[in-house]
Design a protein around this motif. Structure first.
Motif, PDB file in Angstrom:
ATOM      1  N   MET A   1     -19.917  20.835   5.741  1.00  0.00           N
ATOM      2  CA  MET A   1     -19.197  20.173   6.828  1.00  0.00           C
ATOM      3  C   MET A   1     -18.889  21.132   7.989  1.00  0.00           C
ATOM      4  O   MET A   1     -18.216  20.769   8.934  1.00  0.00           O
ATOM      5  CB  MET A   1     -17.918  19.494   6.311  1.00  0.00           C
ATOM      6  CG  MET A   1     -16.793  20.402   5.907  1.00  0.00           C
ATOM      7  SD  MET A   1     -17.192  21.462   4.529  1.00  0.00           S
ATOM      8  CE  MET A   1     -16.915  20.355   3.173  1.00  0.00           C
ATOM      9  N   LEU A   2     -19.427  22.330   7.895  1.00  0.00           N
ATOM     10  CA  LEU A   2     -19.164  23.312   8.953  1.00  0.00           C
ATOM     11  C   LEU A   2     -20.239  23.309  10.034  1.00  0.00           C
ATOM     12  O   LEU A   2     -20.206  24.117  10.959  1.00  0.00           O
ATOM     13  CB  LEU A   2     -19.042  24.718   8.355  1.00  0.00           C
ATOM     14  CG  LEU A   2     -17.894  24.918   7.371  1.00  0.00           C
ATOM     15  CD1 LEU A   2     -17.915  26.326   6.787  1.00  0.00           C
ATOM     16  CD2 LEU A   2     -16.549  24.651   8.039  1.00  0.00           C
ATOM     17  N   GLY A   3     -21.197  22.407   9.925  1.00  0.00           N
ATOM     18  CA  GLY A   3     -22.213  22.304  10.973  1.00  0.00           C
ATOM     19  C   GLY A   3     -21.633  21.658  12.226  1.00  0.00           C
ATOM     20  O   GLY A   3     -20.484  21.233  12.249  1.00  0.00           O
ATOM     21  N   GLU A   4     -22.491  21.561  13.255  1.00  0.00           N
ATOM     22  CA  GLU A   4     -22.024  20.932  14.508  1.00  0.00           C
ATOM     23  C   GLU A   4     -22.115  19.424  14.373  1.00  0.00           C
ATOM     24  O   GLU A   4     -23.000  18.780  14.930  1.00  0.00           O
ATOM     25  CB  GLU A   4     -22.854  21.414  15.689  1.00  0.00           C
ATOM     26  CG  GLU A   4     -22.260  22.615  16.366  1.00  0.00           C
ATOM     27  CD  GLU A   4     -22.863  22.911  17.719  1.00  0.00           C
ATOM     28  OE1 GLU A   4     -22.618  22.147  18.665  1.00  0.00           O
ATOM     29  OE2 GLU A   4     -23.571  23.920  17.817  1.00  0.00           O
ATOM     30  N   LEU A   5     -21.219  18.880  13.582  1.00  0.00           N
ATOM     31  CA  LEU A   5     -21.211  17.442  13.314  1.00  0.00           C
ATOM     32  C   LEU A   5     -20.267  16.742  14.275  1.00  0.00           C
ATOM     33  O   LEU A   5     -19.081  17.074  14.344  1.00  0.00           O
ATOM     34  CB  LEU A   5     -20.782  17.196  11.866  1.00  0.00           C
ATOM     35  CG  LEU A   5     -21.768  17.712  10.812  1.00  0.00           C
ATOM     36  CD1 LEU A   5     -21.072  18.038   9.507  1.00  0.00           C
ATOM     37  CD2 LEU A   5     -22.873  16.696  10.586  1.00  0.00           C
ATOM     38  N   LEU A   6     -20.797  15.792  15.007  1.00  0.00           N
ATOM     39  CA  LEU A   6     -20.016  15.099  16.037  1.00  0.00           C
ATOM     40  C   LEU A   6     -20.204  13.590  15.874  1.00  0.00           C
ATOM     41  O   LEU A   6     -21.241  13.152  15.376  1.00  0.00           O
ATOM     42  CB  LEU A   6     -20.510  15.521  17.424  1.00  0.00           C
ATOM     43  CG  LEU A   6     -20.317  17.006  17.771  1.00  0.00           C
ATOM     44  CD1 LEU A   6     -21.228  17.413  18.912  1.00  0.00           C
ATOM     45  CD2 LEU A   6     -18.871  17.283  18.118  1.00  0.00           C
ATOM     46  N   PRO A   7     -19.218  12.819  16.307  1.00  0.00           N
ATOM     47  CA  PRO A   7     -19.367  11.367  16.151  1.00  0.00           C
ATOM     48  C   PRO A   7     -20.559  10.838  16.955  1.00  0.00           C
ATOM     49  O   PRO A   7     -20.709  11.151  18.128  1.00  0.00           O
ATOM     50  CB  PRO A   7     -18.051  10.809  16.704  1.00  0.00           C
ATOM     51  CG  PRO A   7     -17.105  11.952  16.705  1.00  0.00           C
ATOM     52  CD  PRO A   7     -17.926  13.182  16.911  1.00  0.00           C
TER      53      PRO A   7
ATOM     54  N   PHE B   1     -25.208  17.454  16.296  1.00  0.00           N
ATOM     55  CA  PHE B   1     -25.454  17.306  17.725  1.00  0.00           C
ATOM     56  C   PHE B   1     -26.949  17.004  17.903  1.00  0.00           C
ATOM     57  O   PHE B   1     -27.802  17.654  17.283  1.00  0.00           O
ATOM     58  CB  PHE B   1     -25.048  18.610  18.416  1.00  0.00           C
ATOM     59  CG  PHE B   1     -25.164  18.598  19.900  1.00  0.00           C
ATOM     60  CD1 PHE B   1     -24.690  17.530  20.657  1.00  0.00           C
ATOM     61  CD2 PHE B   1     -25.729  19.679  20.559  1.00  0.00           C
ATOM     62  CE1 PHE B   1     -24.795  17.541  22.035  1.00  0.00           C
ATOM     63  CE2 PHE B   1     -25.824  19.694  21.928  1.00  0.00           C
ATOM     64  CZ  PHE B   1     -25.369  18.619  22.662  1.00  0.00           C
ATOM     65  N   LYS B   2     -27.218  16.027  18.717  1.00  0.00           N
ATOM     66  CA  LYS B   2     -28.583  15.456  18.782  1.00  0.00           C
ATOM     67  C   LYS B   2     -29.709  16.491  18.931  1.00  0.00           C
ATOM     68  O   LYS B   2     -30.711  16.413  18.191  1.00  0.00           O
ATOM     69  CB  LYS B   2     -28.630  14.423  19.908  1.00  0.00           C
ATOM     70  CG  LYS B   2     -29.841  13.534  19.875  1.00  0.00           C
ATOM     71  CD  LYS B   2     -29.738  12.437  20.913  1.00  0.00           C
ATOM     72  CE  LYS B   2     -29.590  13.018  22.293  1.00  0.00           C
ATOM     73  NZ  LYS B   2     -29.325  12.044  23.325  1.00  0.00           N
ATOM     74  N   PRO B   3     -29.612  17.468  19.848  1.00  0.00           N
ATOM     75  CA  PRO B   3     -30.726  18.427  19.956  1.00  0.00           C
ATOM     76  C   PRO B   3     -30.982  19.200  18.655  1.00  0.00           C
ATOM     77  O   PRO B   3     -32.111  19.598  18.379  1.00  0.00           O
ATOM     78  CB  PRO B   3     -30.269  19.382  21.063  1.00  0.00           C
ATOM     79  CG  PRO B   3     -29.267  18.608  21.847  1.00  0.00           C
ATOM     80  CD  PRO B   3     -28.583  17.709  20.865  1.00  0.00           C
ATOM     81  N   ILE B   4     -29.936  19.375  17.864  1.00  0.00           N
ATOM     82  CA  ILE B   4     -30.120  20.064  16.577  1.00  0.00           C
ATOM     83  C   ILE B   4     -30.968  19.190  15.655  1.00  0.00           C
ATOM     84  O   ILE B   4     -31.928  19.653  15.031  1.00  0.00           O
ATOM     85  CB  ILE B   4     -28.756  20.384  15.924  1.00  0.00           C
ATOM     86  CG1 ILE B   4     -27.976  21.371  16.805  1.00  0.00           C
ATOM     87  CG2 ILE B   4     -28.931  20.931  14.503  1.00  0.00           C
ATOM     88  CD1 ILE B   4     -26.563  21.649  16.331  1.00  0.00           C
TER      89      ILE B   4
END
Lengths: 369, 323
Positions: free
Chosen positions: A295-301, A310-313
């Motif tokens: 859960m430490l990734g760049e997780l965004l709603p 995040f979409k580019p990821i």
């Protein structure tokens, strides 16, 4: 190489009175003669008790043999603004023993019980009605949504009945989606290539650290090789892909391994999906798996209000995976699970455009035996 | 349990240091002193006989403190039945306190703590029989939330009593080491963080500590954070905004970089303040929204020209590429 192959063995079996006489119940009980058994009038009361937060550990390892009171077959609900493959889920079980840190069942089921639905006569009547009444519609049906398709097969032997049932169906295939390596029940069956056996795969590190109760990637692929030899179509699902520092190395290694074990012509599909979960699951994962870094990734709603990278990821991960797979074979169908048309285009350079478009592509892979 | 008749007890025979039944700290007794000066002690205190010489206070710690401060020699008191158990008397003390005021979180925590450690009740029993009495549900989550609060140091307890920190955050602090707890307290005070910000900052810092494998105290000592806290020109609210941006920049570097590029594009093209261009939330879709106002055809035309210039200057292309 081996992360110990283990069979789930219940600590206790609860049998709902309504299924007491079912053949599947007798079969499960016969295979667990020394396990304490208790008959309960109503499974829903048991499930409610098991959902009480402080009681969860006391229900660990308890197997509930219950009656499926709702429909067994459900169209995947999909998620808004994302392309769905219009898969049908066959809910024969709820719960899993593999304890994957990212598992959505932690929030969805909210209890540690393993429930097996045993009214198989209802299941097959329902399937028959559905498939017979829509002869021109093609169904891809899977049992791996609320559980692992094979992890309890040593108790139920259900795979045998499903493979047999679907073997003569012209408008449906069954997909058994699993991390398990217990495939012996599937060997020697007349499946007529109407069964796709799929493995959920990941980078080796992720499999080792986040899928602690599941067999290793090598073992899963060994099992796939065995079923390939038995003539089955294979599927592979990289879902959820996890963004971690050496993800490229890790996922590429697994992709390369697939093609050492499986022949492209036997691969029905390979799906990709990046880690995503409802906001409410975030706290549950943190509580159940406090040391997990997932859960430490760049997780965004996202547009569907689920947390996603995040979409580019995501696009970067899918693009690479697509390239790596196509380097091995141009004939394998790679698809994205629950992604937008935009992400498809940016990652793959094309898009099925709609749910129906993706369904057609996948159906075409398995239309004929 | 409590004697029906009132006795007059010498103050010096009361062991004021025996806090077995004490739930609330005496706090400020000035008002009570003023009241006693004017009308005397209206209600008798409740005492338990400790031995032939001494009494223990069951109810009336503040009245005892005030009386001592005033040099009062004798107090009216009810003496409890000798058969009453300590647990029964503690419950009496709780009920008496609750009849006067709602317990603050520290009092709830103290009550829970004493029930478990002094009166040796099981967690289940505390939840079932006492949490409802204290105004909470029989819920293990509530128990776990409140139980550790009374062990926090005075600074944190004061913040809790003053309702300046959320119970959730305060409870979390009990499992944090002294350095990190102290560092977070400094942040709360320096930026006057409200409860939502406390929760947000804690969550971000907690993740950053795990990502960087450093302690919270170490992370907030980084130059970027220290500079913000030390900047005398900033108000606490401005500090909090900048601190938050820096936290987000570290926690979500790719997203924040894209956001910064977008903001720079908008700034560069000097769009008037009554026109706004927004990306989808977290750039999750390709869509952008443009809002503008106009009063007449001339204004409308002028706004369209600005929008067209964005197209001609390649700004729109750059924006789209960002997604």
């Amino acid at each position: 190489m081996t992360q110990s192959i283990r069979n789930f063995r219940p600590v206790k079996i609860l049998v709902e009175e309504a299924v007491r006489q079912q053949e599947l119940v007798q079969r499960v009980l016969a295979r667990n003669v020394k396990i304490p058994i208790e008959y309960v009038p109503d499974a829903s009361g048991v499930i409610r008790s098991a959902q009480v937060a402080e009681a969860k550990s006391t229900w660990q390892g308890v197997l509930l043999l219950a009656k499926q009171r709702g429909p067994f077959l459900r169209l995947c609900p999909g998620t808004s603004k994302h392309i769905c493959c219009l898969y049908h889920n066959l809910d024969v079980a709820a719960g899993c023993d593999m304890d994957c840190s990212y598992c959505i069942l932690q929030g969805y089921l909210n209890n540690s019980l393993i429930t097996l639905y045993c009214n198989l006569d209802d299941l097959f009547v329902e399937l028959e009605q559905k498939l017979a009444s829509h002869p021109n519609q093609f169904y891809r049906i899977g049992t791996g949504e609320l559980s692992d398709s094979l992890t309890f097969d040593h108790l139920t032997g259900l795979s045998v009945e499903l493979v047999h049932y679907f073997s003569d169906k012209t408008n449906a295939v069954i997909e058994l989606k699993s991390k398990s390596v217990r495939v012996e029940n599937l060997l020697g069956l007349a499946h007529n290539r109407r069964t796709v056996v799929s493995w959920s795969l990941n980078a080796k590190t992720i499999a080792k650290e986040e899928e602690i109760g599941a067999p290793s990637i090598d073992d899963r692929l060994e099992a796939s090789k065995e079923l390939q030899r038995a003539g089955y179509r294979l599927g592979f699902h990289f879902d959820p892909m996890i963004d971690y520092p050496n993800w490229q190395e890790g996922y590429r290694e697994t992709v390369d391994k697939i093609f050492r074990f499986a022949k492209p012509q036997n691969i029905a599909w390979i799906s990709l999906g990046a880690l995503r979960y409802p906001l409410s699951l975030d706290a549950i994962i943190r509580q159940n798996h406090p040391d997990s870094p997932v859960m430490l990734g760049e997780l965004l709603p996202g547009a569907d209000h689920k947390l996603r990278y995040f979409k580019p990821i995501r696009i970067g991960m899918f693009r690479k995976m697509h390239q790596w797979i196509l380097q091995h074979s141009q004939q394998v169908l790679v698809y994205l699970c629950m992604e937008s048309d935009e992400v498809w285009r940016k990652a793959f350079g094309w898009s099925p455009g709609s749910n129906a478009g993706l369904k057609r592509l996948l159906d075409f892979r398995v239309l004929v035996s | 349990m409590v004697a029906k008749s009132i006795s007059t007890i010498k103050v010096k025979s009361i062991d004021g240091r025996d806090s077995l039944f004490q739930i609330s700290p005496p706090g400020d007794v000035d008002c009570l002193i003023a009241s006693i000066k004017e009308v005397g002690t209206v209600n008798p205190i409740i005492l338990q006989r400790k031995d032939s010489q001494r009494y223990r206070i069951v109810v009336g710690f503040r009245r005892y403190t005030a009386a001592t401060a005033l040099g009062i020699k004798e107090l009216a008191a009810f003496i409890v039945d000798e058969n009453a158990t300590d647990l029964e008397l503690f419950r009496l003390a709780m009920l008496d306190n609750l009849s006067i005021h709602h317990f603050n979180p520290i009092e709830v925590s103290t009550a829970i703590h004493k029930l478990q450690t002094v009166f040796h009740l099981e967690k289940e029993e505390v939840m079932r029989s006492y949490l409802p009495l204290l105004g909470h549900g029989s819920n293990p989550h509530v128990y776990d939330l409140y139980a550790p609060l009374c062990k926090l140091d005075e600074s944190w307890q004061q913040l809790i009593i003053g309702d300046l920190v959320s119970v959730e955050i305060a409870s979390l602090m009990s499992s944090v080491n002294d350095q990190d707890r102290g560092a977070f307290l400094i942040l709360i005070k320096a930026m006057q963080l409200g409860k939502n910000r406390q929760r947000e900052f804690w969550a971000l810092l907690h993740d950053l500590c795990r990502i960087s494998q450093r302690s919270l105290a170490e992370v907030v000592q980084d130059t970027d954070f220290s500079k913000i806290l030390a900047d005398q020109k900033l108000t606490p609210s401005q500090k909090a905004d900048r601190f938050r941006t820096e936290l987000l920049r570290r926690r979500y570097p790719r997203f924040m970089q894209t956001q910064a590029q977008f903001d720079a594009l908008i700034k560069e093209c000097k769009i008037p303040p009554d026109m706004q261009i927004r990306p989808s939330s977290f750039f999750s879709c390709e869509e952008f929204q443009i809002n503008f106002e106009f009063k007449n055809e001339q204004e409308y035309q002028a706004k369209l020209q600005i929008l067209n210039s964005l197209m001609e200057n390649g700004v729109i292309k750059k924006m789209v590429e960002l997604t």
